[in-house]
Write a protein that holds these residues in place. Structure first.
Motif, mmCIF file in Angstrom:
data_model
loop_
_atom_site.group_PDB
_atom_site.id
_atom_site.type_symbol
_atom_site.label_atom_id
_atom_site.label_comp_id
_atom_site.label_asym_id
_atom_site.label_seq_id
_atom_site.Cartn_x
_atom_site.Cartn_y
_atom_site.Cartn_z
ATOM 1 N N ASP A 19 0.844 -1.193 0.000
ATOM 2 C CA ASP A 19 0.000 0.000 0.000
ATOM 3 C C ASP A 19 0.878 1.242 0.000
ATOM 4 O OD1 ASP A 19 -2.326 -1.526 0.109
ATOM 5 O OD2 ASP A 19 -2.313 -1.586 2.300
ATOM 6 N N VAL A 20 0.447 2.262 -0.722
ATOM 7 C CA VAL A 20 1.196 3.516 -0.802
ATOM 8 C C VAL A 20 0.237 4.677 -0.597
ATOM 9 C CG1 VAL A 20 3.009 2.614 -2.303
ATOM 10 C CG2 VAL A 20 0.946 3.561 -3.318
ATOM 11 N N THR A 21 0.760 5.772 -0.062
ATOM 12 C CA THR A 21 -0.037 6.970 0.183
ATOM 13 C C THR A 21 0.714 8.190 -0.343
ATOM 14 O OG1 THR A 21 -1.042 6.007 2.164
ATOM 15 C CG2 THR A 21 -1.139 8.403 1.951
ATOM 16 N N ASP A 22 0.014 9.014 -1.122
ATOM 17 C CA ASP A 22 0.564 10.282 -1.623
ATOM 18 C C ASP A 22 1.941 10.091 -2.253
ATOM 19 O OD1 ASP A 22 -1.728 11.322 -0.591
ATOM 20 O OD2 ASP A 22 -0.797 12.314 1.117
ATOM 21 N N LEU A 23 2.054 9.105 -3.107
ATOM 22 C CA LEU A 23 3.331 8.787 -3.743
ATOM 23 C C LEU A 23 3.309 9.215 -5.202
ATOM 24 C CD1 LEU A 23 6.106 7.243 -3.609
ATOM 25 C CD2 LEU A 23 4.843 5.266 -4.484
ATOM 26 N N ASN A 24 4.384 9.837 -5.650
ATOM 27 C CA ASN A 24 4.586 10.108 -7.066
ATOM 28 C C ASN A 24 5.788 9.295 -7.517
ATOM 29 O OD1 ASN A 24 2.512 12.020 -6.984
ATOM 30 N ND2 ASN A 24 3.929 13.652 -6.421
ATOM 31 N N TYR A 25 5.667 8.649 -8.678
ATOM 32 C CA TYR A 25 6.791 7.837 -9.143
ATOM 33 C C TYR A 25 7.062 8.141 -10.605
ATOM 34 C CZ TYR A 25 10.218 4.349 -8.160
ATOM 35 O OH TYR A 25 11.415 3.742 -7.906
ATOM 36 N N PRO A 26 8.337 8.368 -10.953
ATOM 37 C CA PRO A 26 8.666 8.776 -12.324
ATOM 38 C C PRO A 26 8.496 7.645 -13.327
ATOM 39 C CG PRO A 26 10.666 8.413 -11.063
ATOM 40 C CD PRO A 26 9.527 8.308 -10.092
ATOM 41 N N ILE A 27 8.577 8.011 -14.582
ATOM 42 C CA ILE A 27 8.431 7.062 -15.676
ATOM 43 C C ILE A 27 9.455 5.934 -15.544
ATOM 44 C CG2 ILE A 27 8.651 6.802 -18.171
ATOM 45 C CD1 ILE A 27 6.140 8.269 -17.377
ATOM 46 N N HIS A 28 8.982 4.691 -15.744
ATOM 47 C CA HIS A 28 9.847 3.524 -15.630
ATOM 48 C C HIS A 28 9.215 2.380 -16.419
ATOM 49 C CE1 HIS A 28 6.854 3.207 -12.423
ATOM 50 N NE2 HIS A 28 6.999 1.898 -12.502
ATOM 51 N N VAL A 38 -6.943 2.068 -6.737
ATOM 52 C CA VAL A 38 -7.147 3.268 -5.928
ATOM 53 C C VAL A 38 -8.190 2.987 -4.852
ATOM 54 C CG1 VAL A 38 -7.887 5.675 -5.928
ATOM 55 C CG2 VAL A 38 -6.508 4.802 -7.821
ATOM 56 N N ARG A 39 -7.785 3.155 -3.605
ATOM 57 C CA ARG A 39 -8.703 2.974 -2.475
ATOM 58 C C ARG A 39 -9.344 4.301 -2.069
ATOM 59 N NH1 ARG A 39 -8.194 -2.006 0.081
ATOM 60 N NH2 ARG A 39 -6.465 -3.293 -0.659
ATOM 61 N N ARG A 40 -8.570 5.388 -2.171
ATOM 62 C CA ARG A 40 -9.076 6.715 -1.820
ATOM 63 C C ARG A 40 -8.319 7.752 -2.635
ATOM 64 N NH1 ARG A 40 -7.378 7.350 3.471
ATOM 65 N NH2 ARG A 40 -5.599 8.590 2.788
ATOM 66 N N GLY A 41 -9.026 8.802 -3.095
ATOM 67 C CA GLY A 41 -8.365 9.870 -3.830
ATOM 68 C C GLY A 41 -8.377 9.637 -5.330
ATOM 69 N N GLN A 42 -7.328 10.102 -6.004
ATOM 70 C CA GLN A 42 -7.228 9.955 -7.455
ATOM 71 C C GLN A 42 -5.768 9.852 -7.866
ATOM 72 O OE1 GLN A 42 -7.880 13.200 -10.520
ATOM 73 N NE2 GLN A 42 -9.760 12.024 -10.912
ATOM 74 N N VAL A 43 -5.525 9.053 -8.896
ATOM 75 C CA VAL A 43 -4.183 8.881 -9.445
ATOM 76 C C VAL A 43 -4.206 9.249 -10.920
ATOM 77 C CG1 VAL A 43 -2.339 7.231 -9.970
ATOM 78 C CG2 VAL A 43 -3.586 7.063 -7.805
ATOM 79 N N GLN A 44 -3.205 9.990 -11.338
ATOM 80 C CA GLN A 44 -2.990 10.250 -12.763
ATOM 81 C C GLN A 44 -1.790 9.422 -13.196
ATOM 82 O OE1 GLN A 44 -3.178 14.305 -14.665
ATOM 83 N NE2 GLN A 44 -0.992 13.951 -14.979
ATOM 84 N N GLU A 45 -1.993 8.557 -14.174
ATOM 85 C CA GLU A 45 -0.909 7.674 -14.612
ATOM 86 C C GLU A 45 -0.716 7.783 -16.112
ATOM 87 O OE1 GLU A 45 1.021 3.286 -14.065
ATOM 88 O OE2 GLU A 45 -0.648 3.927 -12.804
ATOM 89 N N GLN A 46 0.539 7.899 -16.500
ATOM 90 C CA GLN A 46 0.886 7.863 -17.915
ATOM 91 C C GLN A 46 1.335 6.458 -18.271
ATOM 92 O OE1 GLN A 46 3.521 10.898 -19.423
ATOM 93 N NE2 GLN A 46 4.172 9.643 -21.149
ATOM 94 N N VAL A 47 0.747 5.901 -19.328
ATOM 95 C CA VAL A 47 1.152 4.604 -19.858
ATOM 96 C C VAL A 47 1.482 4.804 -21.328
ATOM 97 C CG1 VAL A 47 0.527 2.202 -20.249
ATOM 98 C CG2 VAL A 47 -0.343 3.399 -18.223
ATOM 99 N N ASP A 48 2.736 4.543 -21.686
ATOM 100 C CA ASP A 48 3.243 4.869 -23.015
ATOM 101 C C ASP A 48 2.968 6.350 -23.287
ATOM 102 O OD1 ASP A 48 4.334 2.363 -23.424
ATOM 103 O OD2 ASP A 48 2.516 1.559 -24.320
ATOM 104 N N ASP A 49 2.191 6.678 -24.310
ATOM 105 C CA ASP A 49 1.987 8.101 -24.609
ATOM 106 C C ASP A 49 0.565 8.569 -24.276
ATOM 107 O OD1 ASP A 49 0.841 6.581 -26.574
ATOM 108 O OD2 ASP A 49 1.689 7.676 -28.261
ATOM 109 N N PHE A 70 3.355 7.532 -12.359
ATOM 110 C CA PHE A 70 2.094 8.044 -11.821
ATOM 111 C C PHE A 70 2.309 9.155 -10.808
ATOM 112 C CE2 PHE A 70 3.235 4.280 -9.294
ATOM 113 C CZ PHE A 70 3.221 4.795 -8.004
ATOM 114 N N ASP A 71 1.260 9.975 -10.647
ATOM 115 C CA ASP A 71 1.196 11.033 -9.646
ATOM 116 C C ASP A 71 -0.098 10.862 -8.869
ATOM 117 O OD1 ASP A 71 3.580 12.544 -10.332
ATOM 118 O OD2 ASP A 71 2.517 13.125 -12.153
ATOM 119 N N MET A 72 -0.001 10.933 -7.553
ATOM 120 C CA MET A 72 -1.179 10.813 -6.700
ATOM 121 C C MET A 72 -1.609 12.190 -6.208
ATOM 122 S SD MET A 72 -0.519 7.457 -4.333
ATOM 123 C CE MET A 72 -0.460 5.814 -5.074
ATOM 124 N N ALA A 73 -2.916 12.430 -6.228
ATOM 125 C CA ALA A 73 -3.450 13.642 -5.621
ATOM 126 C C ALA A 73 -3.260 13.553 -4.106
ATOM 127 C CB ALA A 73 -4.930 13.791 -5.969
#
Length: 267
Positions: A19-28, A38-49, A70-73
């Protein structure tokens, strides 16, 4: 080696979750499947383009070797699941070289792991998720893109050289592409400039060192590629909202941090 690449390359199939909270992780990218629920909140994730938004009671599935980050709100909690293709061989073999048109899947039942005590329980759980993927989206041939291959090369170079100067001009010379072309391609594909991405990557490395080591902040700045402590502090605050000392003081050990300490996650 590309960030996360060892997932799915182990001698035995892997199944890991945290489980992770308020985590942003770069492209990999990596060879394992990855699911983010997503259990709570919102995540913006880039997959390919493409960029997707994942809300509660939804998960996103990333297939092996897809570029993603991905970036978490604020106040977002999610569960990440990583597993080798071999665990769901019937699915992964049938859909080799295919990816979902839309990888965001509705699932009203949050994943629970307490009763997954053996490989049969794990397989049952994962094939259930695969069934939702097949029911809710179309799997189409993966697009062969020389541009994405070039992005792979840039990310690979950053992962191996971020502790050094690591300019885009150096990368263009190393991989044999025009600097202006790479700059425009990176911005268009990643929705971020090369410089901002490199800073984000370095700061993500610094956050883990601040949480999981007792190294001096100056040493951490140098270890992640900054030659100037003032620049490091400024970039850290811009990206994180507080300075490195404040972040270290307020950070708490989470399951994600523990996973890093146990080599579940590289970087």
């Amino acid at each position: 080696m590309v960030l996360f690449q060892h997932f799915g390359l182990e001698s035995k199939p892997i199944f890991k979750h945290f489980d992770v909270t308020d985590l942003n992780y770069p492209i990999h990218l990596h060879r394992a499947f990855e699911i983010l629920y997503v259990r709570r909140g919102q995540v913006q994730e880039q997959v390919d383009d493409h960029v997707y938004h994942i809300n509660p009671r939804q998960f996103i599935i990333v297939f092996p070797n897809q570029i993603h980050g991905f970036d978490m709100a604020p106040n977002t909690t999610a569960t990440i699941i990583l597993f080798s293709p071999e665990i769901i061989s019937a699915f992964s073999e049938q859909y080799t070289d295919q990816v979902p048109d839309n990888p965001v899947i509705f699932d009203s039942t949050p994943p629970e792991f307490e009763h997954m005590n053996n490989i049969f329980g794990i397989k049952s759980f994962l094939y259930g998720l695969c069934n939702k993927v097949v029911e809710q989206t179309r799997l189409a041939p993966r697009k062969a893109s020389s541009q994405l291959t070039t992005i792979h090369l840039i990310i690979d170079y950053i992962n191996n050289h971020y502790q050094e100067e690591c300019t885009l001009k150096q990368i263009s010379a190393a991989i044999g592409y025009d600097y202006v072309y790479l700059s425009k391609l990176f911005q268009k594909t990643m929705n971020i400039s090369y410089t901002k991405y490199l800073n984000s990557f370095r700061i993500s490395k610094a956050r883990e060192l601040l949480k999981n080591s007792n190294e001096a902040i100056t040493d951490i700045a140098f270890a992640v590629g900054y030659s100037n402590l003032r620049t490091f502090n400024r970039n850290f605050k811009e990206l994180n909202g507080n300075n490195p000392a404040e972040y270290r003081k307020s950070s708490k050990t989470t399951k994600y941090a523990k996973a890093i300490q146990e080599n579940y996650i590289s970087g």
